[in-house]
Design a protein around this motif. Structure first.
Motif, mmCIF file in Angstrom:
data_model
loop_
_atom_site.group_PDB
_atom_site.id
_atom_site.type_symbol
_atom_site.label_atom_id
_atom_site.label_comp_id
_atom_site.label_asym_id
_atom_site.label_seq_id
_atom_site.Cartn_x
_atom_site.Cartn_y
_atom_site.Cartn_z
ATOM 1 N N ASP A 85 0.787 -1.235 0.000
ATOM 2 C CA ASP A 85 0.000 0.000 0.000
ATOM 3 C C ASP A 85 0.822 1.289 0.000
ATOM 4 O O ASP A 85 0.471 2.227 -0.697
ATOM 5 C CB ASP A 85 -0.985 0.013 1.164
ATOM 6 C CG ASP A 85 -2.140 -0.951 0.941
ATOM 7 O OD1 ASP A 85 -2.455 -1.243 -0.233
ATOM 8 O OD2 ASP A 85 -2.729 -1.400 1.931
ATOM 9 N N PRO A 86 1.910 1.372 0.768
ATOM 10 C CA PRO A 86 2.641 2.644 0.760
ATOM 11 C C PRO A 86 3.466 2.872 -0.510
ATOM 12 O O PRO A 86 3.972 3.966 -0.730
ATOM 13 C CB PRO A 86 3.550 2.561 1.985
ATOM 14 C CG PRO A 86 3.674 1.119 2.310
ATOM 15 C CD PRO A 86 2.438 0.450 1.778
ATOM 16 N N ARG A 88 4.579 3.701 -4.189
ATOM 17 C CA ARG A 88 4.137 4.534 -5.300
ATOM 18 C C ARG A 88 4.352 3.735 -6.588
ATOM 19 O O ARG A 88 5.036 2.712 -6.582
ATOM 20 C CB ARG A 88 4.949 5.825 -5.336
ATOM 21 C CG ARG A 88 4.719 6.692 -4.078
ATOM 22 C CD ARG A 88 5.724 7.792 -3.976
ATOM 23 N NE ARG A 88 7.030 7.173 -3.711
ATOM 24 C CZ ARG A 88 8.187 7.787 -3.810
ATOM 25 N NH1 ARG A 88 8.247 9.036 -4.184
ATOM 26 N NH2 ARG A 88 9.307 7.160 -3.564
ATOM 27 N N ASP A 91 7.879 3.073 -7.318
ATOM 28 C CA ASP A 91 8.473 2.080 -6.407
ATOM 29 C C ASP A 91 8.209 0.665 -6.922
ATOM 30 O O ASP A 91 9.084 -0.201 -6.867
ATOM 31 C CB ASP A 91 7.896 2.205 -4.992
ATOM 32 C CG ASP A 91 8.188 3.539 -4.341
ATOM 33 O OD1 ASP A 91 9.260 4.110 -4.609
ATOM 34 O OD2 ASP A 91 7.325 4.014 -3.562
ATOM 35 N N ASP A 120 4.465 9.111 -9.051
ATOM 36 C CA ASP A 120 4.466 9.403 -7.618
ATOM 37 C C ASP A 120 3.146 9.043 -6.936
ATOM 38 O O ASP A 120 3.033 9.147 -5.720
ATOM 39 C CB ASP A 120 4.778 10.886 -7.372
ATOM 40 C CG ASP A 120 6.252 11.193 -7.601
ATOM 41 O OD1 ASP A 120 7.104 10.403 -7.135
ATOM 42 O OD2 ASP A 120 6.549 12.213 -8.250
ATOM 43 N N LYS A 121 2.174 8.602 -7.726
ATOM 44 C CA LYS A 121 0.871 8.253 -7.167
ATOM 45 C C LYS A 121 0.969 6.932 -6.402
ATOM 46 O O LYS A 121 1.648 6.004 -6.820
ATOM 47 C CB LYS A 121 -0.157 8.127 -8.280
ATOM 48 C CG LYS A 121 -1.576 8.126 -7.779
ATOM 49 C CD LYS A 121 -2.523 8.523 -8.869
ATOM 50 C CE LYS A 121 -3.848 8.860 -8.239
ATOM 51 N NZ LYS A 121 -4.725 9.536 -9.139
ATOM 52 N N LYS A 122 0.275 6.846 -5.271
ATOM 53 C CA LYS A 122 0.281 5.609 -4.479
ATOM 54 C C LYS A 122 -0.533 4.547 -5.199
ATOM 55 O O LYS A 122 -1.588 4.799 -5.767
ATOM 56 C CB LYS A 122 -0.304 5.867 -3.098
ATOM 57 C CG LYS A 122 0.586 6.771 -2.269
ATOM 58 C CD LYS A 122 0.692 6.262 -0.884
ATOM 59 C CE LYS A 122 1.698 7.130 -0.132
ATOM 60 N NZ LYS A 122 1.691 6.813 1.254
ATOM 61 N N LYS A 125 -4.242 4.015 -4.666
ATOM 62 C CA LYS A 125 -5.165 5.059 -5.171
ATOM 63 C C LYS A 125 -5.532 4.849 -6.634
ATOM 64 O O LYS A 125 -6.336 5.584 -7.188
ATOM 65 C CB LYS A 125 -4.535 6.451 -5.001
ATOM 66 C CG LYS A 125 -4.226 6.817 -3.577
ATOM 67 C CD LYS A 125 -5.495 6.946 -2.764
ATOM 68 C CE LYS A 125 -5.165 7.315 -1.328
ATOM 69 N NZ LYS A 125 -6.341 7.335 -0.497
#
Length: 128
Positions: A85-86, A88, A91, A120-122, A125
């Motif tokens: 979840d954390p 991006r 990542d 950069d969006k998680k 989301k």
């Protein structure tokens, strides 16, 4: 590559997901698995991808037993979120680069750009 399930049984607890199932999928064709909830569709996909193993019978990919390393040419997108979840988007791209020897990071960046996805969006989301 031909995919075959031969006399495959898979149980979860006392419940059968598959019982003595036979299936043969020829290369170069598109198949769809349909059926009600609990009829074994996801189980078949997990067996083919080597994410699960039959209790009895055999699952063959090109004549060889299905296993994660034997199924590198098969993609499976589960209905479950299997991301951190954390993380991006960028990542996850870097993570996949470490996990798959044939991962093409430049292609991944190009796809993000083409689909207008913010790196950069998680992950949590994003829609599936």
């Amino acid at each position: 590559m031909k995919i075959e399930l031969k006399n495959v049984t898979k149980k979860f607890g006392k419940e059968y997901a598959l019982k003595e199932a036979d299936l043969s999928l020829s290369p170069g064709k598109i198949y769809g698995l349909t059926g009600p909830n609990g009829s074994g569709k996801s189980t078949i996909l997990k067996l083919i991808t080597g994410l699960s193993f039959p209790d009895s019978g055999s699952v063959l990919i090109g004549g060889r037993p299905a296993a994660r390393k034997e199924t590198k040419n098969i993609a499976y997108l589960t209905e479950l979120d299997m991301f951190y979840d954390p993380f991006r988007v960028k990542d996850m791209i870097h993570f996949y680069e470490t996990q798959f020897s044939d991962f093409r990071i430049n292609k991944a960046w190009d796809l993000l750009k083409d689909m207008k996805i913010d790196g950069d969006k998680k992950i949590g989301k994003l829609s599936k």
